[in-house]
Scaffold this motif. Structure first.
Motif, mmCIF file in Angstrom:
data_model
loop_
_atom_site.group_PDB
_atom_site.id
_atom_site.type_symbol
_atom_site.label_atom_id
_atom_site.label_comp_id
_atom_site.label_asym_id
_atom_site.label_seq_id
_atom_site.Cartn_x
_atom_site.Cartn_y
_atom_site.Cartn_z
ATOM 1 N N ASN A 228 57.348 13.101 36.760
ATOM 2 C CA ASN A 228 58.323 12.092 36.350
ATOM 3 C C ASN A 228 58.856 11.304 37.549
ATOM 4 O O ASN A 228 59.068 11.858 38.623
ATOM 5 C CB ASN A 228 59.515 12.750 35.639
ATOM 6 C CG ASN A 228 60.465 11.743 35.050
ATOM 7 O OD1 ASN A 228 60.045 10.874 34.294
ATOM 8 N ND2 ASN A 228 61.745 11.838 35.380
ATOM 9 N N VAL A 229 59.050 10.016 37.350
ATOM 10 C CA VAL A 229 59.788 9.175 38.297
ATOM 11 C C VAL A 229 61.175 8.997 37.696
ATOM 12 O O VAL A 229 61.356 8.296 36.705
ATOM 13 C CB VAL A 229 59.099 7.813 38.516
ATOM 14 C CG1 VAL A 229 59.938 6.952 39.448
ATOM 15 C CG2 VAL A 229 57.698 8.006 39.077
ATOM 16 N N PHE A 237 58.130 0.902 34.384
ATOM 17 C CA PHE A 237 56.878 1.263 33.717
ATOM 18 C C PHE A 237 56.970 0.907 32.240
ATOM 19 O O PHE A 237 58.050 1.009 31.633
ATOM 20 C CB PHE A 237 56.608 2.761 33.860
ATOM 21 C CG PHE A 237 56.569 3.240 35.278
ATOM 22 C CD1 PHE A 237 55.502 2.911 36.106
ATOM 23 C CD2 PHE A 237 57.597 4.016 35.795
ATOM 24 C CE1 PHE A 237 55.462 3.352 37.421
ATOM 25 C CE2 PHE A 237 57.569 4.461 37.101
ATOM 26 C CZ PHE A 237 56.496 4.124 37.922
ATOM 27 N N HIS A 240 54.399 6.048 29.543
ATOM 28 C CA HIS A 240 54.258 7.256 30.346
ATOM 29 C C HIS A 240 52.917 7.283 31.081
ATOM 30 O O HIS A 240 52.843 7.753 32.218
ATOM 31 C CB HIS A 240 54.368 8.492 29.438
ATOM 32 C CG HIS A 240 54.557 9.774 30.187
ATOM 33 N ND1 HIS A 240 55.783 10.221 30.599
ATOM 34 C CD2 HIS A 240 53.663 10.709 30.607
ATOM 35 C CE1 HIS A 240 55.655 11.364 31.229
ATOM 36 N NE2 HIS A 240 54.359 11.687 31.254
ATOM 37 N N GLU A 242 51.327 4.846 32.360
ATOM 38 C CA GLU A 242 51.440 4.004 33.545
ATOM 39 C C GLU A 242 52.189 4.740 34.663
ATOM 40 O O GLU A 242 51.839 4.636 35.839
ATOM 41 C CB GLU A 242 52.169 2.710 33.173
ATOM 42 C CG GLU A 242 52.128 1.632 34.230
ATOM 43 C CD GLU A 242 52.777 0.350 33.728
ATOM 44 O OE1 GLU A 242 53.823 -0.035 34.290
ATOM 45 O OE2 GLU A 242 52.248 -0.239 32.758
ATOM 46 N N MET A 243 53.200 5.505 34.285
ATOM 47 C CA MET A 243 53.953 6.269 35.274
ATOM 48 C C MET A 243 53.088 7.370 35.901
ATOM 49 O O MET A 243 53.130 7.615 37.114
ATOM 50 C CB MET A 243 55.199 6.896 34.644
ATOM 51 C CG MET A 243 56.090 7.637 35.640
ATOM 52 S SD MET A 243 57.582 8.305 34.873
ATOM 53 C CE MET A 243 56.866 9.558 33.830
ATOM 54 N N MET A 295 58.287 3.469 27.117
ATOM 55 C CA MET A 295 59.515 3.491 27.918
ATOM 56 C C MET A 295 60.653 2.698 27.282
ATOM 57 O O MET A 295 61.825 3.088 27.375
ATOM 58 C CB MET A 295 59.233 2.958 29.328
ATOM 59 C CG MET A 295 58.307 3.844 30.135
ATOM 60 S SD MET A 295 59.048 5.469 30.433
ATOM 61 C CE MET A 295 57.755 6.245 31.418
#
Length: 672
Positions: A228-229, A237, A240, A242-243, A295
């Motif tokens: 996780n960021v 983002f 998810h 893409e993250m 997101m």
């Protein structure tokens, strides 16, 4: 100097690339000898120049011993997760998500949210890490703490070679969350040569990351997965997936077992697959996490006071397996209680090889139909760090040999007495395990806190100096100790000083050290606070004792009888004559806020808390005007349940008592 710096930068880049290939991708491209050659050259340059660059991999080996952990305030809160254990709970979560998405789309028809899709990730059983990168450089690492403030453990985390010290993303500040782990294969290898092997990988990882000596951390060879960021001042983002790609591109170790699904039925199938394969992983997991992938939908769903509405943890039930019951031995405790210990055919259970299991007492054996179970298949269960328990026979047949209950003490041969479901050895003065157990308990940290004392010390003093009672400790001399094996001048003087220091003690610790049957730390604390002196405790009638909080008839009778036992009276008198001076701790009266939701509430603590000890939690609760007791009854208002909570939690559930099993809720109530 410029030449040194240029070559060091080139070496650092090469070494970190090889670290990434080896520790993150598991795809090494050079031999160990080639890697060592690069590393040794970097060390040589740093020694010659006197310069170590901030991102040098030589900083991973652990530096000076730290004085303590500094608090770190997270840039973005780290949330807890709501939990479920079955499909009904998962569907209830989905219903709430669909309802909120539907309400939003009705109000925003021109910009509706997409139909929810999901991501499923493993729920690692380690220690949460929060890493801060500024312009690509790792500048801080911390524990989760209370979600808002954690403990800075940067030097410890630098020793994890799958953690990048520098990342390609340089455009601002990011916080990345993951889980610090010790792989099971690494734990097995570590335990083969360790002086004190670890019982499980979670404790090994948590202990390493919270050790003030980073060199100790480095020796544990930890790893970490990132998922996780949590914060970025520039990044956004869309979903998810893409993250996750961002994490991979920036050299973070991401577990490949991340799956994306369009339907909740497919999610449930994946959860079942993970549950059935949980023992195949080389690390501990205790469930899986289901998240809404989009997101923007997450932003709209938002958070409750404690949890994100867009995610839920699917926790696995306590794992059960079958194995063969090979034998039952009988151990003698300090109170004379005889406890059966089962030895089973070794079996892997929740990432640990199990050989010994608890059977509690002879009543437990009969209740679980195990009287004729030797050599038979039995069910065993282990949850978190709880000692494995035998649940019962796995077959209906009476196909096993009989477990024979002992008639005489296995240690001293004295005929045993049965009291309820337990067997007891009444030979308090001649039964070696009882006396050694009493002496060891008396000296333990929560009792008299005699420094350097151990069960080995108690055995040695029993065998070679004739110590038979805790009071005998205060009559030992330098000449007694110096003649013992492994006792030099320094050790002998240190132990004598520890005896002397222990004489000034608080009353509740002294009462706990005496080992009064049926009493624990909570009860001895009540005795000290309400009666105020040793003389008043010794003289209290059964009626006076029953009137105290958390003291019932059985406990009152135990306390009353204990202080009228001539053996105990003699032991206490000799301690006092030697200078032991227990005094009730005087606490300044604090004006509790009567409007606080915990004021006047009767609270029971059970299980293990991670943020603080139960004693610390009890002190904080009492400062708020709550009354902390040790047993659950109809008068109990709240039960605070940590990890591995057992019978007290079950009783609270049966009585419909409010249960707080989330530490974040507890910390919030405590104002932390």
């Amino acid at each position: 100097m410029a030449d040194f710096t240029a070559e060091m930068k080139t070496l650092i880049e090469a070494i970190e690339q090889h670290n990434y290939n080896y520790y993150t991708l598991d795809r090494p491209v050079v031999t160990d000898a080639e890697y060592d050659k690069l590393y040794d050259r970097l060390v040589e340059l740093e020694r010659e120049s006197g310069v170590t660059l901030p991102n040098s991999p030589t900083r991973r080996v652990g530096g000076e011993l730290l004085k303590g952990f500094e608090p770190h305030r997270h840039l973005s809160r780290l949330w807890s997760l709501d939990k479920t254990r079955d499909k009904d709970g998962l569907n209830a979560w989905l219903t709430r998500v669909l309802k909120l998405v539907g309400e939003y789309n009705k109000q925003n028809p021109d910009n509706p949210l997409p139909h929810p899709t999901f991501v499923v990730e493993l729920k690692f059983d380690g220690l949460t890490l929060n890493l801060t990168y500024d312009k690509g450089i790792l500048v801080q690492a911390s524990t989760r703490g209370n979600g808002t403030v954690g403990e800075g453990i940067l030097e410890q985390v630098k020793t994890i070679r799958s953690v990048p010290l520098e990342i390609p993303y340089k455009d601002g500040t990011v916080e990345v969350q993951g889980e610090g782990l010790m792989f099971l294969s690494v734990l097995d290898q570590y335990n083969q040569t360790a002086a004190e092997p670890f019982k499980n990988a979670r404790n090994a990882a948590a202990g390493a990351l919270r050790n003030l000596n980073p060199q100790v951390t480095a020796k544990r060879k930890l790893s970490a997965f990132f998922y996780n960021v949590g914060y970025s001042d520039n990044l956004r983002f869309t979903d998810h997936r893409e993250m996750v790609e961002f994490l991979k591109e920036n050299r973070f170790k991401v577990n490949p077992d991340i799956k994306f699904f369009d339907s909740i039925d497919d999610v449930m199938e994946e959860l079942e697959r993970i549950g059935s394969n949980r023992l195949s992983y080389d690390f501990l997991i205790d469930g899986a996490v289901v998240k809404v992938a989009d997101m923007r939908t997450r932003e709209v769903l938002g958070y409750t006071e404690k949890f994100p509405r867009w995610a839920i943890a699917f926790k696995f039930e306590a794992e059960e397996v079958t194995t063969v019951l090979e034998s039952v031995s009988w151990e003698v405790g300090r109170t004379g209680k005889i406890t059966p210990v089962a030895r089973v055919e070794p079996v892997d259970l929740a990432g640990v090889t199990v050989q010994n299991c608890t059977l509690n007492n002879i009543g437990d054996i009969e209740r679980k139909n195990l009287k004729h179970a030797l050599g038979s298949l039995v069910y065993i269960r282990r949850s978190n760090d709880v000692i494995p328990e035998i649940l019962g026979k796995a077959t209906e047949e009476t196909d096993g040999e009989e477990i024979v209950f002992p008639e005489n003490c296995p240690a001293c041969g004295t005929p045993l007495e049965q009291r309820g479901a337990h067997l007891f050895c009444p030979n308090r003065l001649g039964c070696r395990p009882q006396m050694i157990g009493r002496i060891t308990h008396f000296a333990s940290r929560d009792a008299m806190d005699i420094d350097t004392f151990s069960v080995m010390t108690a055995e040695q003093l029993y065998q070679e100096v004739g110590v038979r009672d805790p009071a005998d400790l205060y009559g030992l001399t330098y000449d007694d100790l110096i003649k013992l094996e492994r006792f030099g001048e320094k050790k002998a003087n240190k132990l004598l000083a520890a005896f002397e220091k222990s004489k000034e003690c608080d009353l509740s610790s002294f009462l706990f050290a005496l080992g009064i049957p049926n009493t624990g730390k909570t009860t001895t604390k009540v005795l000290a606070e309400h009666l105020g002196s040793l003389d008043k405790v010794k003289e209290a009638s059964i009626e006076e004792l029953i009137a105290l909080p958390d003291v019932g008839g059985i406990v009152a009778d135990s306390i009353y009888s204990f202080f009228r036992d001539p053996l105990m009276q003699d032991s206490i008198s000799r301690m006092l004559a030697a200078g032991v001076a227990p005094r009730a701790e005087e606490k300044p009266a604090a004006a509790a806020d009567e409007s606080h939701p915990l004021f006047g509430k009767t609270i029971v603590l059970t299980g293990t808390l991670s943020a603080m000890s139960r004693d610390e939690a009890a002190d904080k609760l009492e400062a708020l005007g709550a009354k902390v007791t040790g047993s659950v009854s109809k008068k109990t208002d709240i039960v605070i349940a940590g990890e591995s909570a057992g019978s007290k939690l079950a009783k609270a559930q049966s009585l419909g008592i409010r249960i707080i099993d989330d530490e974040q809720e507890l910390l919030a109530l405590l104002g932390e």
